[in-house]
Design an enzyme around this catalytic site. Structure first.
Site, PDB file in Angstrom:
ATOM      1  N   LEU A  17      54.773  85.937  38.183  1.00  0.00           N
ATOM      2  CA  LEU A  17      55.805  86.769  38.231  1.00  0.00           C
ATOM      3  C   LEU A  17      56.379  87.501  36.949  1.00  0.00           C
ATOM      4  O   LEU A  17      56.227  86.752  35.969  1.00  0.00           O
ATOM      5  CB  LEU A  17      57.102  86.252  38.777  1.00  0.00           C
ATOM      6  CG  LEU A  17      57.345  85.552  40.415  1.00  0.00           C
ATOM      7  CD1 LEU A  17      58.603  85.368  40.724  1.00  0.00           C
ATOM      8  CD2 LEU A  17      56.413  86.588  41.143  1.00  0.00           C
ATOM      9  N   GLY A  71      52.791  82.376  40.065  1.00  0.00           N
ATOM     10  CA  GLY A  71      52.144  83.588  40.803  1.00  0.00           C
ATOM     11  C   GLY A  71      50.962  83.833  40.892  1.00  0.00           C
ATOM     12  O   GLY A  71      50.361  84.468  41.746  1.00  0.00           O
ATOM     13  N   ASN A  85      53.743  75.946  38.459  1.00  0.00           N
ATOM     14  CA  ASN A  85      54.675  75.142  37.684  1.00  0.00           C
ATOM     15  C   ASN A  85      55.964  75.640  37.939  1.00  0.00           C
ATOM     16  O   ASN A  85      56.875  75.663  36.747  1.00  0.00           O
ATOM     17  CB  ASN A  85      53.992  75.598  36.197  1.00  0.00           C
ATOM     18  CG  ASN A  85      54.104  77.195  35.782  1.00  0.00           C
ATOM     19  OD1 ASN A  85      53.962  77.955  36.592  1.00  0.00           O
ATOM     20  ND2 ASN A  85      54.490  77.527  34.398  1.00  0.00           N
ATOM     21  N   GLU A  86      56.312  76.218  38.693  1.00  0.00           N
ATOM     22  CA  GLU A  86      57.734  76.649  38.820  1.00  0.00           C
ATOM     23  C   GLU A  86      58.925  75.948  38.624  1.00  0.00           C
ATOM     24  O   GLU A  86      59.876  76.262  37.853  1.00  0.00           O
ATOM     25  CB  GLU A  86      57.955  77.215  40.234  1.00  0.00           C
ATOM     26  CG  GLU A  86      57.462  78.432  40.833  1.00  0.00           C
ATOM     27  CD  GLU A  86      55.818  78.351  41.177  1.00  0.00           C
ATOM     28  OE1 GLU A  86      55.214  77.272  40.896  1.00  0.00           O
ATOM     29  OE2 GLU A  86      55.407  79.359  41.613  1.00  0.00           O
TER      30      GLU A  86
HETATM   31  C1  LIG Z   1      65.283  78.530  47.798  1.00  0.00           C
HETATM   32  C2  LIG Z   1      64.407  79.590  48.210  1.00  0.00           C
HETATM   33  C3  LIG Z   1      63.199  80.063  47.300  1.00  0.00           C
HETATM   34  C4  LIG Z   1      63.509  80.352  46.041  1.00  0.00           C
HETATM   35  C5  LIG Z   1      62.320  80.843  45.322  1.00  0.00           C
HETATM   36  C6  LIG Z   1      62.699  81.308  43.850  1.00  0.00           C
HETATM   37  C7  LIG Z   1      61.542  81.680  42.905  1.00  0.00           C
HETATM   38  C8  LIG Z   1      60.277  81.779  43.468  1.00  0.00           C
HETATM   39  C9  LIG Z   1      59.077  81.869  42.443  1.00  0.00           C
HETATM   40  C10 LIG Z   1      57.981  82.442  43.149  1.00  0.00           C
HETATM   41  C11 LIG Z   1      56.540  81.746  42.570  1.00  0.00           C
HETATM   42  C12 LIG Z   1      56.262  82.373  41.280  1.00  0.00           C
HETATM   43  C13 LIG Z   1      57.019  82.036  40.126  1.00  0.00           C
HETATM   44  C14 LIG Z   1      56.510  82.534  38.736  1.00  0.00           C
HETATM   45  O1  LIG Z   1      55.253  83.228  38.697  1.00  0.00           O
HETATM   46  S1  LIG Z   1      57.455  82.460  37.511  1.00  0.00           S
HETATM   47  C15 LIG Z   1      56.443  82.862  36.301  1.00  0.00           C
HETATM   48  C16 LIG Z   1      55.628  81.535  35.550  1.00  0.00           C
HETATM   49  N1  LIG Z   1      54.738  82.108  34.663  1.00  0.00           N
HETATM   50  C17 LIG Z   1      54.414  81.240  33.691  1.00  0.00           C
HETATM   51  O2  LIG Z   1      55.252  80.164  33.516  1.00  0.00           O
HETATM   52  C18 LIG Z   1      53.497  81.685  32.531  1.00  0.00           C
HETATM   53  C19 LIG Z   1      54.417  82.027  31.326  1.00  0.00           C
HETATM   54  N2  LIG Z   1      53.446  82.664  30.240  1.00  0.00           N
HETATM   55  C20 LIG Z   1      52.611  81.695  29.440  1.00  0.00           C
HETATM   56  O3  LIG Z   1      52.311  80.594  29.699  1.00  0.00           O
HETATM   57  C21 LIG Z   1      51.352  82.343  28.737  1.00  0.00           C
HETATM   58  O4  LIG Z   1      52.388  83.730  28.278  1.00  0.00           O
HETATM   59  C22 LIG Z   1      50.251  82.770  28.954  1.00  0.00           C
HETATM   60  C23 LIG Z   1      49.455  81.153  29.005  1.00  0.00           C
HETATM   61  C24 LIG Z   1      50.221  83.159  30.270  1.00  0.00           C
HETATM   62  C25 LIG Z   1      49.432  83.503  27.955  1.00  0.00           C
HETATM   63  O5  LIG Z   1      49.579  82.978  26.826  1.00  0.00           O
HETATM   64  P1  LIG Z   1      49.550  83.892  25.283  1.00  0.00           P
HETATM   65  O6  LIG Z   1      49.733  83.189  24.142  1.00  0.00           O
HETATM   66  O7  LIG Z   1      48.255  84.556  25.592  1.00  0.00           O
HETATM   67  O8  LIG Z   1      50.594  84.900  25.518  1.00  0.00           O
HETATM   68  P2  LIG Z   1      52.217  84.975  25.237  1.00  0.00           P
HETATM   69  O9  LIG Z   1      52.706  83.582  25.594  1.00  0.00           O
HETATM   70  O10 LIG Z   1      52.129  85.148  23.488  1.00  0.00           O
HETATM   71  O11 LIG Z   1      52.750  86.137  25.929  1.00  0.00           O
HETATM   72  C26 LIG Z   1      52.381  87.383  25.578  1.00  0.00           C
HETATM   73  C27 LIG Z   1      53.807  88.344  25.782  1.00  0.00           C
HETATM   74  O12 LIG Z   1      54.017  88.359  27.286  1.00  0.00           O
HETATM   75  C28 LIG Z   1      55.251  87.790  27.578  1.00  0.00           C
HETATM   76  N3  LIG Z   1      55.028  86.938  28.953  1.00  0.00           N
HETATM   77  C29 LIG Z   1      54.142  85.692  29.017  1.00  0.00           C
HETATM   78  N4  LIG Z   1      54.332  85.622  30.698  1.00  0.00           N
HETATM   79  C30 LIG Z   1      55.320  86.412  30.932  1.00  0.00           C
HETATM   80  C31 LIG Z   1      55.748  86.281  32.312  1.00  0.00           C
HETATM   81  N5  LIG Z   1      55.594  85.631  33.233  1.00  0.00           N
HETATM   82  N6  LIG Z   1      56.832  87.294  32.463  1.00  0.00           N
HETATM   83  C32 LIG Z   1      57.011  88.391  31.611  1.00  0.00           C
HETATM   84  N7  LIG Z   1      56.781  88.405  30.329  1.00  0.00           N
HETATM   85  C33 LIG Z   1      55.744  87.228  30.162  1.00  0.00           C
HETATM   86  C34 LIG Z   1      55.565  86.833  26.593  1.00  0.00           C
HETATM   87  O13 LIG Z   1      57.068  86.661  26.275  1.00  0.00           O
HETATM   88  C35 LIG Z   1      55.064  87.569  25.441  1.00  0.00           C
HETATM   89  O14 LIG Z   1      55.955  88.712  25.098  1.00  0.00           O
HETATM   90  P3  LIG Z   1      56.116  89.395  23.688  1.00  0.00           P
HETATM   91  O15 LIG Z   1      54.996  90.008  23.464  1.00  0.00           O
HETATM   92  O16 LIG Z   1      57.343  90.260  24.238  1.00  0.00           O
HETATM   93  O17 LIG Z   1      56.735  88.259  23.089  1.00  0.00           O
END
Ligand SMILES: CCCCCCCCCCC/C=C/C(=O)SCCNC(=O)CCNC(=O)[C@H](O)C(C)(C)COP(=O)(O)OP(=O)(O)OC[C@H]1O[C@@H](n2cnc3c(N)ncnc32)[C@H](O)[C@@H]1OP(=O)(O)O
Length: 303
Positions: A109, A154, A178-179
């Site tokens: 997400l 996601g 990993n939520e």
């Molecule tokens: C009770 C009833 C039910 C309720 C249900 C509630 C919730 C439902 C949830 C549904 C299931 C899904 C959940 C999700 O998907 S939550 C998001 C989970 N994602 C993560 O944990 C991944 C996070 N990101 C990372 O680990 C790394 O970015 C990654 C390994 C993907 C890449 O690493 P890399 O070093 O290449 O890049 P950066 O980390 O430097 O990131 C670059 C920039 O992108 C921004 N970023 C990264 N991930 C996200 C994201 N998911 N959303 C928004 N922005 C993101 C990061 O901050 C950097 O931004 P800047 O350049 O501005 O610093």
């Protein structure tokens, strides 16, 4: 396989004109890289590049939302539209889903879509996420995920919605739901998809721990079907696609529906309730604080 009319209606209602027009080139085609004969013309939108090969009936659909293919509302919408376009074109029987961003398949997400946003926006966003899962999970096409980067949350659910998964053998490319590490939880239909793939005990443990599996463990637990050197992911996905397309479509589609309909119906029956649950959960102050802290941590990592 036609989605329930309600879902189709929801998809159309959801696909607001602005989301389609904002910086997209929907409907415009351009020559695919390397030329190619008829039917080799790319199409898609700003965030989704589709490279169709009419001769083989296979299209490659690339997520192109740098830097990490975070699932923004626009990307969700464009993925649904591109998939629907391929499903409606009987030339195509299979789609390989992959990333155009280096090192990341999909970061899950887009947290900026739910952090500090009002309940109405969170509801619209969640309906788009539901729609993409329904569209991929029930697709009549063969969907092969060519996972060429990190695939958390996601992103993992998109890969799990495909018929099979090929993961690049890079220890940095971890995959899983990993939520809990963000202080949130996976909704029941993500849990169901996980259980359907890796079993109940493995899902119970992995969901609670928020496990992100490196390739070898992902293969061992059954989260992915193949782990290959990074430069062989696309070719392996094509070989896997050929294996699936050797089966007559109708029999395969009926079998896929038999296996997946009950899981999808569970969401279809309670889609509004699921949306309300999502909105009331993520809009809690405690959850907002947790998500903001997580985003901050991500942004500071590069510092
Ligand atoms: C009770 C009833 C039910 C309720 C249900 C509630 C919730 C439902 C949830 C549904 C299931 C899904 C959940 C999700 O998907 S939550 C998001 C989970 N994602 C993560 O944990 C991944 C996070 N990101 C990372 O680990 C790394 O970015 C990654 C390994 C993907 C890449 O690493 P890399 O070093 O290449 O890049 P950066 O980390 O430097 O990131 C670059 C920039 O992108 C921004 N970023 C990264 N991930 C996200 C994201 N998911 N959303 C928004 N922005 C993101 C990061 O901050 C950097 O931004 P800047 O350049 O501005 O610093």
């Amino acid at each position: 396989m036609a989605l329930a009319s309600g879902v189709r209606f929801a998809a159309r209602a959801l696909l607001r004109p602005w989301a389609l027009l904002r910086g997209t080139t929907l409907g415009r085609t351009e020559p695919a890289a390397g030329g190619g004969g008829d039917g080799a013309r790319r199409f898609g939108s700003q965030r989704v590049l589709v490279e169709p090969d009419a001769a083989s009936g296979v299209a490659v659909m690339k997520l192109r939302n740098p830097p990490v293919n975070a699932l923004s509302l626009e990307l969700l919408t464009e993925l649904v539209i591109s998939l629907e376009k391929l499903e409606n074109d009987k030339t195509f029987r299979g789609v390989i889903l992959t990333s155009d961003c280096p090192r990341v398949f999909c970061a899950g997400l887009d947290l900026t879509e739910i952090c500090g946003r009002n309940p109405a926006h969170c509801a619209e966003y969640w309906k788009a996420m539901q729609e993409l899962w329904l569209r991929t999970y029930l697709s009549s096409l063969v969907l092969v995920a060519a996972i060429n980067g990190a695939c958390p949350a996601g992103g993992c659910i998109i890969a799990l919605s495909c018929d099979c998964r090929v993961l690049a053998d890079n220890p940095k490319y971890r995959i899983g739901l990993n939520e809990t590490l963000l202080g949130i939880i996976a909704p029941f239909w993500l849990k169901d998809t996980y259980v359907n793939t890796i079993g109940h005990r493995a899902s119970e443990q992995a969901l609670q721990l928020g496990s992100l599996f490196p390739p070898a463990e992902a293969l061992q637990v059954g989260l992915v079907d193949q782990v290959v050197p990074e430069d062989q992911v696309q070719s392996t996905a094509l070989s896997e696609m050929a294996r699936w397309l050797a089966v007559p479509d109708h029999a395969r589609q009926l079998t896929k529906n038999m296996m997946r309909k009950a899981t999808a119906d569970r969401l279809l029956r309670q889609r509004d309730a699921d949306t309300q649950n999502f909105v009331s959960f993520v809009c809690r102050d405690s959850i907002q604080k947790s998500l903001q802290a997580y985003l901050e941590k991500l942004r500071q990592r590069k510092g």
